[in-house]
Motif scaffolding. Sequence first.
Motif, mmCIF file in Angstrom:
data_model
loop_
_atom_site.group_PDB
_atom_site.id
_atom_site.type_symbol
_atom_site.label_atom_id
_atom_site.label_comp_id
_atom_site.label_asym_id
_atom_site.label_seq_id
_atom_site.Cartn_x
_atom_site.Cartn_y
_atom_site.Cartn_z
ATOM 1 N N LEU A 64 -0.827 -7.271 -66.884
ATOM 2 C CA LEU A 64 -0.346 -6.712 -68.142
ATOM 3 C C LEU A 64 -1.266 -5.586 -68.626
ATOM 4 O O LEU A 64 -0.787 -4.579 -69.162
ATOM 5 C CB LEU A 64 -0.226 -7.805 -69.206
ATOM 6 C CG LEU A 64 0.383 -7.370 -70.543
ATOM 7 C CD1 LEU A 64 1.794 -6.824 -70.352
ATOM 8 C CD2 LEU A 64 0.380 -8.523 -71.534
ATOM 9 N N LEU B 249 5.725 -11.227 -71.976
ATOM 10 C CA LEU B 249 4.329 -11.608 -72.216
ATOM 11 C C LEU B 249 3.876 -11.137 -73.593
ATOM 12 O O LEU B 249 3.147 -11.854 -74.299
ATOM 13 C CB LEU B 249 3.435 -11.024 -71.124
ATOM 14 C CG LEU B 249 3.675 -11.565 -69.704
ATOM 15 C CD1 LEU B 249 2.816 -10.812 -68.695
ATOM 16 C CD2 LEU B 249 3.420 -13.063 -69.626
ATOM 17 N N TRP C 16 -1.029 -18.308 -73.299
ATOM 18 C CA TRP C 16 -0.765 -18.224 -71.856
ATOM 19 C C TRP C 16 -1.922 -17.579 -71.097
ATOM 20 O O TRP C 16 -2.105 -17.826 -69.902
ATOM 21 C CB TRP C 16 0.518 -17.415 -71.604
ATOM 22 C CG TRP C 16 0.418 -15.972 -72.021
ATOM 23 C CD1 TRP C 16 0.643 -15.455 -73.265
ATOM 24 C CD2 TRP C 16 0.033 -14.862 -71.205
ATOM 25 N NE1 TRP C 16 0.438 -14.095 -73.288
ATOM 26 C CE2 TRP C 16 0.060 -13.703 -72.029
ATOM 27 C CE3 TRP C 16 -0.317 -14.732 -69.863
ATOM 28 C CZ2 TRP C 16 -0.256 -12.436 -71.548
ATOM 29 C CZ3 TRP C 16 -0.636 -13.466 -69.386
ATOM 30 C CH2 TRP C 16 -0.608 -12.335 -70.227
ATOM 31 N N ARG C 17 -2.707 -16.769 -71.778
ATOM 32 C CA ARG C 17 -3.727 -15.967 -71.114
ATOM 33 C C ARG C 17 -4.825 -16.805 -70.457
ATOM 34 O O ARG C 17 -5.356 -16.440 -69.400
ATOM 35 C CB ARG C 17 -4.350 -14.987 -72.115
ATOM 36 C CG ARG C 17 -3.394 -13.882 -72.544
ATOM 37 C CD ARG C 17 -3.954 -13.042 -73.684
ATOM 38 N NE ARG C 17 -3.089 -11.893 -73.939
ATOM 39 C CZ ARG C 17 -3.243 -10.693 -73.376
ATOM 40 N NH1 ARG C 17 -4.256 -10.473 -72.539
ATOM 41 N NH2 ARG C 17 -2.407 -9.710 -73.652
ATOM 42 N N LEU D 285 -1.960 -12.560 -64.347
ATOM 43 C CA LEU D 285 -0.961 -11.930 -65.204
ATOM 44 C C LEU D 285 -1.621 -11.130 -66.331
ATOM 45 O O LEU D 285 -1.106 -10.087 -66.735
ATOM 46 C CB LEU D 285 -0.021 -12.979 -65.806
ATOM 47 C CG LEU D 285 1.110 -13.478 -64.901
ATOM 48 C CD1 LEU D 285 1.951 -14.517 -65.638
ATOM 49 C CD2 LEU D 285 1.977 -12.327 -64.425
ATOM 50 N N LEU E 96 5.849 -18.659 -65.643
ATOM 51 C CA LEU E 96 4.534 -18.036 -65.604
ATOM 52 C C LEU E 96 3.748 -18.489 -64.377
ATOM 53 O O LEU E 96 2.987 -17.700 -63.795
ATOM 54 C CB LEU E 96 3.748 -18.359 -66.877
ATOM 55 C CG LEU E 96 4.299 -17.796 -68.192
ATOM 56 C CD1 LEU E 96 3.337 -18.087 -69.332
ATOM 57 C CD2 LEU E 96 4.574 -16.306 -68.093
ATOM 58 N N ASP F 247 2.382 -13.332 -76.726
ATOM 59 C CA ASP F 247 1.196 -12.972 -77.510
ATOM 60 C C ASP F 247 1.515 -12.989 -79.001
ATOM 61 O O ASP F 247 0.728 -13.502 -79.810
ATOM 62 C CB ASP F 247 0.707 -11.572 -77.121
ATOM 63 C CG ASP F 247 -0.120 -11.562 -75.844
ATOM 64 O OD1 ASP F 247 -0.653 -12.624 -75.456
ATOM 65 O OD2 ASP F 247 -0.244 -10.483 -75.242
ATOM 66 N N HIS G 238 -3.638 -17.909 -66.935
ATOM 67 C CA HIS G 238 -2.920 -16.972 -66.066
ATOM 68 C C HIS G 238 -3.678 -15.649 -65.956
ATOM 69 O O HIS G 238 -3.188 -14.605 -66.378
ATOM 70 C CB HIS G 238 -1.495 -16.743 -66.604
ATOM 71 C CG HIS G 238 -0.691 -18.004 -66.713
ATOM 72 N ND1 HIS G 238 -0.663 -18.770 -67.851
ATOM 73 C CD2 HIS G 238 0.097 -18.629 -65.812
ATOM 74 C CE1 HIS G 238 0.115 -19.821 -67.650
ATOM 75 N NE2 HIS G 238 0.589 -19.764 -66.426
#
Length: 200
Positions: A182, A160, A171-172, A178, A137, A164, A175
Amino acid sequence: MILRSAPASPFGRKVKIAAALLELGATLRSVDADTTDAADSLRRENPLGKIPTLVLDDGTTLYDSRVIVEYLDHLAGGHRLLPAEPAHRFRTLTLQALADGFTDAALLMVYEQRWRAEANRDARWTAHQGDKIERALGALEAAPPNGDIDIGHVALACGLGYLDLRFDGTWRATHPRLVTWLEAFAAAVPAFAATAFKPS
């Protein structure tokens, strides 16, 4: 053609989105498979007992997702999701490998929790897989994919999406590029939302 998969499978989702992008969705019938059931025909269709597996009209089977997508791309005339130009093709295949790799690591973390008794779980193993995800990532956050949608983009979106689903989208927070990528992918590819697994 019959796609043996499961609703939450990120790799089955990759095949379904690819089929939609290639306008082959109507030729594909998805049939759920239980990888833990020894009586499921999946083990005859794919000796590994893994999903996704594609059963062709003549009974021939193809697996794994990368092989299935290449076959679908071939059916659609070729070089739609797998570019022909060598430099572009190998960038695409490498992105797919990176996305599939961190998705595999996430699956292994889930399996560690699901299959091992708590006393037998290996924190070092889990951290080792988590590090793979973080490095992947990090590299993707530094340089999100661009250009026309190809199978690398599809694999990344599905990976991704799996983070979720199984890791609450943690991760959000770190990042943001990203996240933006997405969102743009989801807006451009309706099949992404259509193939999302929604736990009951």
